[in-house]
Design a protein around this motif. Sequence first.
Motif, PDB file in Angstrom:
ATOM      1  N   ALA A 199      -6.199   7.406  -0.541  1.00  0.00           N
ATOM      2  CA  ALA A 199      -6.660   6.023  -0.688  1.00  0.00           C
ATOM      3  C   ALA A 199      -5.584   5.115  -1.284  1.00  0.00           C
ATOM      4  CB  ALA A 199      -7.921   5.982  -1.550  1.00  0.00           C
ATOM      5  N   GLU A 200      -4.942   5.561  -2.351  1.00  0.00           N
ATOM      6  CA  GLU A 200      -3.951   4.709  -3.005  1.00  0.00           C
ATOM      7  C   GLU A 200      -2.721   4.496  -2.124  1.00  0.00           C
ATOM      8  OE1 GLU A 200      -2.471   2.148  -5.821  1.00  0.00           O
ATOM      9  OE2 GLU A 200      -4.473   3.011  -5.656  1.00  0.00           O
ATOM     10  N   GLU A 201      -2.271   5.548  -1.449  1.00  0.00           N
ATOM     11  CA  GLU A 201      -1.112   5.392  -0.565  1.00  0.00           C
ATOM     12  C   GLU A 201      -1.450   4.509   0.630  1.00  0.00           C
ATOM     13  OE1 GLU A 201       2.182   7.903   2.032  1.00  0.00           O
ATOM     14  OE2 GLU A 201       0.629   9.003   0.956  1.00  0.00           O
ATOM     15  N   LEU A 202      -2.643   4.672   1.183  1.00  0.00           N
ATOM     16  CA  LEU A 202      -3.062   3.815   2.300  1.00  0.00           C
ATOM     17  C   LEU A 202      -3.083   2.351   1.877  1.00  0.00           C
ATOM     18  CD1 LEU A 202      -5.953   6.027   3.716  1.00  0.00           C
ATOM     19  CD2 LEU A 202      -3.852   5.414   4.941  1.00  0.00           C
ATOM     20  N   LEU A 203      -3.473   2.105   0.636  1.00  0.00           N
ATOM     21  CA  LEU A 203      -3.509   0.742   0.114  1.00  0.00           C
ATOM     22  C   LEU A 203      -2.101   0.219  -0.149  1.00  0.00           C
ATOM     23  CD1 LEU A 203      -5.321  -1.582  -0.924  1.00  0.00           C
ATOM     24  CD2 LEU A 203      -5.229  -0.496  -3.174  1.00  0.00           C
ATOM     25  N   GLN A 204      -1.296   0.990  -0.859  1.00  0.00           N
ATOM     26  CA  GLN A 204       0.043   0.525  -1.232  1.00  0.00           C
ATOM     27  C   GLN A 204       0.943   0.328  -0.019  1.00  0.00           C
ATOM     28  OE1 GLN A 204       0.894  -0.524  -4.222  1.00  0.00           O
ATOM     29  NE2 GLN A 204      -1.142   0.020  -4.975  1.00  0.00           N
ATOM     30  N   ASP A 205       0.795   1.201   0.991  1.00  0.00           N
ATOM     31  CA  ASP A 205       1.683   1.113   2.153  1.00  0.00           C
ATOM     32  C   ASP A 205       1.333  -0.028   3.093  1.00  0.00           C
ATOM     33  OD1 ASP A 205       3.161   3.152   1.174  1.00  0.00           O
ATOM     34  OD2 ASP A 205       2.695   4.616   2.725  1.00  0.00           O
ATOM     35  N   LEU A 206       0.261  -0.738   2.818  1.00  0.00           N
ATOM     36  CA  LEU A 206       0.011  -1.965   3.579  1.00  0.00           C
ATOM     37  C   LEU A 206       1.161  -2.947   3.372  1.00  0.00           C
ATOM     38  CD1 LEU A 206      -3.814  -2.522   2.917  1.00  0.00           C
ATOM     39  CD2 LEU A 206      -2.740  -1.750   5.044  1.00  0.00           C
ATOM     40  N   GLU A 207       1.844  -2.805   2.250  1.00  0.00           N
ATOM     41  CA  GLU A 207       3.004  -3.653   1.969  1.00  0.00           C
ATOM     42  C   GLU A 207       4.114  -3.417   3.001  1.00  0.00           C
ATOM     43  OE1 GLU A 207       5.047  -6.594  -0.298  1.00  0.00           O
ATOM     44  OE2 GLU A 207       2.946  -5.947  -0.298  1.00  0.00           O
ATOM     45  N   LEU A 208       4.219  -2.172   3.500  1.00  0.00           N
ATOM     46  CA  LEU A 208       5.235  -1.856   4.508  1.00  0.00           C
ATOM     47  C   LEU A 208       4.946  -2.550   5.832  1.00  0.00           C
ATOM     48  CD1 LEU A 208       5.487   2.029   3.973  1.00  0.00           C
ATOM     49  CD2 LEU A 208       6.992   0.268   3.008  1.00  0.00           C
ATOM     50  N   LEU A 209       3.683  -2.953   6.022  1.00  0.00           N
ATOM     51  CA  LEU A 209       3.247  -3.490   7.307  1.00  0.00           C
ATOM     52  C   LEU A 209       3.100  -5.012   7.309  1.00  0.00           C
ATOM     53  CD1 LEU A 209       0.467  -0.815   7.936  1.00  0.00           C
ATOM     54  CD2 LEU A 209       2.818  -0.782   8.783  1.00  0.00           C
ATOM     55  N   LYS A 210       3.369  -5.645   6.186  1.00  0.00           N
ATOM     56  CA  LYS A 210       3.039  -7.071   6.048  1.00  0.00           C
ATOM     57  C   LYS A 210       3.811  -7.968   7.012  1.00  0.00           C
ATOM     58  CE  LYS A 210       6.212  -8.159   2.232  1.00  0.00           C
ATOM     59  NZ  LYS A 210       6.306  -8.657   0.841  1.00  0.00           N
ATOM     60  N   ASP A 211       5.003  -7.525   7.449  1.00  0.00           N
ATOM     61  CA  ASP A 211       5.788  -8.351   8.373  1.00  0.00           C
ATOM     62  C   ASP A 211       5.470  -8.056   9.836  1.00  0.00           C
ATOM     63  OD1 ASP A 211       7.125  -9.625   6.299  1.00  0.00           O
ATOM     64  OD2 ASP A 211       8.657  -8.069   6.186  1.00  0.00           O
ATOM     65  N   GLY A 212       4.677  -7.013  10.094  1.00  0.00           N
ATOM     66  CA  GLY A 212       4.432  -6.630  11.476  1.00  0.00           C
ATOM     67  C   GLY A 212       2.977  -6.632  11.896  1.00  0.00           C
ATOM     68  N   TRP A 213       2.062  -6.669  10.939  1.00  0.00           N
ATOM     69  CA  TRP A 213       0.628  -6.638  11.241  1.00  0.00           C
ATOM     70  C   TRP A 213      -0.006  -7.991  10.924  1.00  0.00           C
ATOM     71  CZ3 TRP A 213      -2.754  -1.759  10.361  1.00  0.00           C
ATOM     72  CH2 TRP A 213      -2.125  -0.634  10.905  1.00  0.00           C
ATOM     73  N   PRO A 214      -1.051  -8.381  11.654  1.00  0.00           N
ATOM     74  CA  PRO A 214      -1.754  -9.628  11.336  1.00  0.00           C
ATOM     75  C   PRO A 214      -2.341  -9.576   9.925  1.00  0.00           C
ATOM     76  CG  PRO A 214      -2.411  -8.811  13.500  1.00  0.00           C
ATOM     77  CD  PRO A 214      -1.607  -7.723  12.862  1.00  0.00           C
ATOM     78  N   SER A 215      -2.267 -10.679   9.233  1.00  0.00           N
ATOM     79  CA  SER A 215      -2.764 -10.723   7.854  1.00  0.00           C
ATOM     80  C   SER A 215      -4.256 -10.404   7.775  1.00  0.00           C
ATOM     81  CB  SER A 215      -2.485 -12.093   7.238  1.00  0.00           C
ATOM     82  OG  SER A 215      -3.080 -13.120   8.018  1.00  0.00           O
ATOM     83  N   GLU A 216      -5.016 -10.774   8.844  1.00  0.00           N
ATOM     84  CA  GLU A 216      -6.463 -10.486   8.828  1.00  0.00           C
ATOM     85  C   GLU A 216      -6.726  -8.981   8.824  1.00  0.00           C
ATOM     86  OE1 GLU A 216      -6.071 -13.379  12.338  1.00  0.00           O
ATOM     87  OE2 GLU A 216      -4.648 -12.390  10.992  1.00  0.00           O
ATOM     88  N   VAL A 217      -5.923  -8.243   9.578  1.00  0.00           N
ATOM     89  CA  VAL A 217      -6.106  -6.787   9.644  1.00  0.00           C
ATOM     90  C   VAL A 217      -5.739  -6.153   8.309  1.00  0.00           C
ATOM     91  CG1 VAL A 217      -5.381  -4.661  10.797  1.00  0.00           C
ATOM     92  CG2 VAL A 217      -5.717  -6.758  12.125  1.00  0.00           C
ATOM     93  N   LEU A 218      -4.662  -6.599   7.719  1.00  0.00           N
ATOM     94  CA  LEU A 218      -4.271  -6.079   6.400  1.00  0.00           C
ATOM     95  C   LEU A 218      -5.360  -6.343   5.378  1.00  0.00           C
ATOM     96  CD1 LEU A 218      -0.526  -7.221   6.319  1.00  0.00           C
ATOM     97  CD2 LEU A 218      -1.393  -4.941   6.813  1.00  0.00           C
ATOM     98  N   ALA A 219      -5.946  -7.537   5.428  1.00  0.00           N
ATOM     99  CA  ALA A 219      -7.018  -7.881   4.482  1.00  0.00           C
ATOM    100  C   ALA A 219      -8.248  -7.009   4.713  1.00  0.00           C
ATOM    101  CB  ALA A 219      -7.383  -9.358   4.621  1.00  0.00           C
ATOM    102  N   MET A 220      -8.580  -6.768   5.989  1.00  0.00           N
ATOM    103  CA  MET A 220      -9.740  -5.939   6.303  1.00  0.00           C
ATOM    104  C   MET A 220      -9.546  -4.507   5.807  1.00  0.00           C
ATOM    105  SD  MET A 220     -10.458  -7.454  10.122  1.00  0.00           S
ATOM    106  CE  MET A 220     -11.853  -6.453  10.597  1.00  0.00           C
ATOM    107  N   GLN A 221      -8.338  -3.978   5.991  1.00  0.00           N
ATOM    108  CA  GLN A 221      -8.079  -2.621   5.502  1.00  0.00           C
ATOM    109  C   GLN A 221      -8.117  -2.573   3.973  1.00  0.00           C
ATOM    110  OE1 GLN A 221      -5.353   0.070   7.058  1.00  0.00           O
ATOM    111  NE2 GLN A 221      -6.145  -0.158   9.119  1.00  0.00           N
ATOM    112  N   LYS A 222      -7.529  -3.571   3.353  1.00  0.00           N
ATOM    113  CA  LYS A 222      -7.538  -3.618   1.890  1.00  0.00           C
ATOM    114  C   LYS A 222      -8.972  -3.663   1.356  1.00  0.00           C
ATOM    115  CE  LYS A 222      -5.711  -6.248  -2.038  1.00  0.00           C
ATOM    116  NZ  LYS A 222      -4.909  -7.426  -2.462  1.00  0.00           N
ATOM    117  N   ASN A 223      -9.801  -4.487   1.979  1.00  0.00           N
ATOM    118  CA  ASN A 223     -11.192  -4.598   1.534  1.00  0.00           C
ATOM    119  C   ASN A 223     -11.963  -3.310   1.808  1.00  0.00           C
ATOM    120  OD1 ASN A 223     -10.739  -7.217   0.706  1.00  0.00           O
ATOM    121  ND2 ASN A 223     -11.458  -8.133   2.608  1.00  0.00           N
TER     122      ASN A 223
END
Length: 855
Positions: A199-223
């Motif tokens: 869980a924590e790695e899945l959350l933290q590694d969203l940072e690796l994707l911030k330049d390539g994934w839509p912000s809405e998808v990152l927010a949905m995964q974070k939530n």
Amino acid sequence: MEYNPKLLEKKWQDIWSKNSVYKSYNKVEGKENYYVLEMFAYPSGNLHVGHLKNYTIGDAIARYKKMRGFNVLHPFGWDSFGLPAENAAISNNTHPSIWTKKNIAEMRNQLKAMGFSYDWDREIETYKAEYYKFNQKFFIDMYKKGLVYKKKSYVNWCPDCHTVLANEQVEQGKCWRHGKTDVIQKELSQWYFKITDYAEELLQDLELLKDGWPSEVLAMQKNWIGKSTGAEIDFKLADYDKTISVFTTRPDTLYGVTYCVIAPEHPLVNDLVLKNSPELKDEIDSMLNEDKISRESDDKEKIGIFSGLYVIHPLTNEKIKLYIANYVLMSYGSGAVMAVAAHDERDYKFAKKYNLEIKEVIKPDKELEMPYTGAGHLINSSEFDGMKNSQAKKEIVKKLEKLGLGRKKVNYRLHDWLISRQRYWGTPIPVLYDEDGNIYLEEEKNLPVLQADDIEFTGQGNPIETSKKYKNVILPNGKKGYRETDTMDTFVDSSWYYLRYLDPKNEKEPFKKEDANSFTPVSQYIGGIEHAVMHLLYARFIHKALRDMNYLDTDEPFKRLLTQGMVLSYSYYSKEKRAYLFSKDVEVKNNIAYDKETGEELVSKLEKMSKSKNNGVNPIDIVDEFGADAARLFILFAAPPEQELEWSSNGVQGAYRFINRLVLLFDKSLEFAKKGEINLNNRSEFDTELQRKLHQTIKKVIESMEDNFHFNTAIAALMELLNVMSKYFNDVIEAKNETQESAKIWYEALLNMILMLAPFTPHIADELLGELKEDISFNKDFPKYDEELTKEDTVNLVVQVNGKLRDTIKLKLGFSEEVAKEHALNSENIKRFTDGKEIVKIIYVKDKLVNIVIR
């Protein structure tokens, strides 16, 4: 040349296939790998053009990147296990594999008719043993690593069908098959993947994707992961040697607890409550059988009962009632909450309904209605009175830790992945049991565990249970045993398929590590935002688990993600027939739709394309009438890829007309074009203007493609170029006004126009390239532009009179201030305002404007 797309496109598809043009390689010396992938297709039957948007986007990217010099991997396959195939087997008294094979064949033909550049040698089908045996291998490896376990959980159960139902099979609380039986919640032993370990790695590694994934998808995964920082607090059960631990983000409100609540699924309910109070069973079952999603909704009525038990407040030692309520679920925290009615919306509603004590412990700076959930200072909280609640959170936890009754805690909304399915059409789980229920993993040398071949599809229960041959086994120790009859969730198949494409014929390994390391994360992934959480989160988890089991070294599966917008079209509903009509059965007059047969006025609505609403458009029909290239061009031009697209036959006709204009222009001017090196010094003004527009267009197309694939602006630039080329044809070629460089410049324009169109309209591009005696587009480089040739040699000089725009004059660059003023004063438009007037002064801004001040 007559443009006949139906014949032309079939011709080129046959040529591409015969010559294996789209065969891909895992390594090409001197070229960087680029992996473009559209989301896995489910073989549901016929595709409609709504599906094709995804694949058209992917194909345009793959072709463009290949022409830009990359070693492109662009595969396709079928996510072919799942519920619809099994339902079809039950309905049609056939085997799911027959239904699946038929649908795959139909959909493959549709895709091939669109001319997509898939390497079909890499095609995979997840229902085949050569694929799913590696699901089983991963299951065994993950079990050994502690990432797989079995526990009891509640599932949707139909008492008539004697089977577990997926959430989508429950319709308004009833079984989808007959609509008369209430679905209940039944506790069964189920298999889980331990995604919470990541869980924590899945959350933290969203940072690796911030330049390539839509912000809405990152927010949905974070939530969805839902990290909360707070405390775990122990409430001892009065009169019993048991403790209930609750997680809270608000330990500052601990002194305001007036009751506690557990979920109806909580183990304590069966272990103690029902033993003491069996008369509560009906009410508890009623809560259990409510839809879990609605139970979490804020506007859902809060229902509960007193359990007959009490807990002890950890700091005040007061006895507090323990309730069972529908608004608490086991999927969050420990399935128990401390209720602070004065400072929580749900607790407040529950307390008001059941007339429970409400104790205020946070005082706001100004009087506000309860429940108050903001900041303030503590009251009614012993030695913490007067303290800011932000500080009290820390201090109260410190006190709990000293007493051994609480601790700091990080909690996640994410819960472990339930993979058990009590159905036939899925990967068999490689587990055996002895007569005492002890678990044995299938030996790897016996993989794959094949599906049962002697089952009956009756619609009653799990079909695998009917197969004695499958179930009964001899264990490695020689004793009698039985095989697991659950199958795996189909999300398991789609969580690693992008890796199997790298080596789909490998019988010994799922893929080679070196290939996985060089092709992941996938360069560009394309699919619908509806998969933002489940599929994408599961794939990220499995990728990290495979990394930790030494299958690969990369951390994420997908580097860039493009979520394409939906394709919309009009659906027409008949109130009389109580059904959706096909558009061919509808007549539209003055924007009102009528049933052609009955004349009834229909309800019409612009909606997402859907087979159920009869508003899907079969791509084969479009190909037959206008050609695949026209359909592809319209899909890419009508809207940016991430936005919704309204399907329009007029729009496809417009795309067809554009292609036809190009073909006619090409045909009329082909003999004029001559290949050769251009001498820039010998160009006419017409030559220069065309060449400038060409290089400006190349630059614009490249910029549009590199900037998140804005196909629509790229195609718009090509349409502008065609207009300029048509004008050049009239002014130079038709008028015989050419220079010795004109034929070479025209060849350059034709060739590069076709090459730029090739990713969007590959069939006509290759046809026209053939006429130019050039190689096919897939083997050509994408055009390059010369920056110097893109620069304008004229400027539009704005001329104002007393600050108001009155004219615009085009002048050659390099003009002086005197020349600018002279042209401005001599303009006929300007003379209308200045004649007979006194010119006070003339203001000049270099290369931009002349402002003539008069009175």
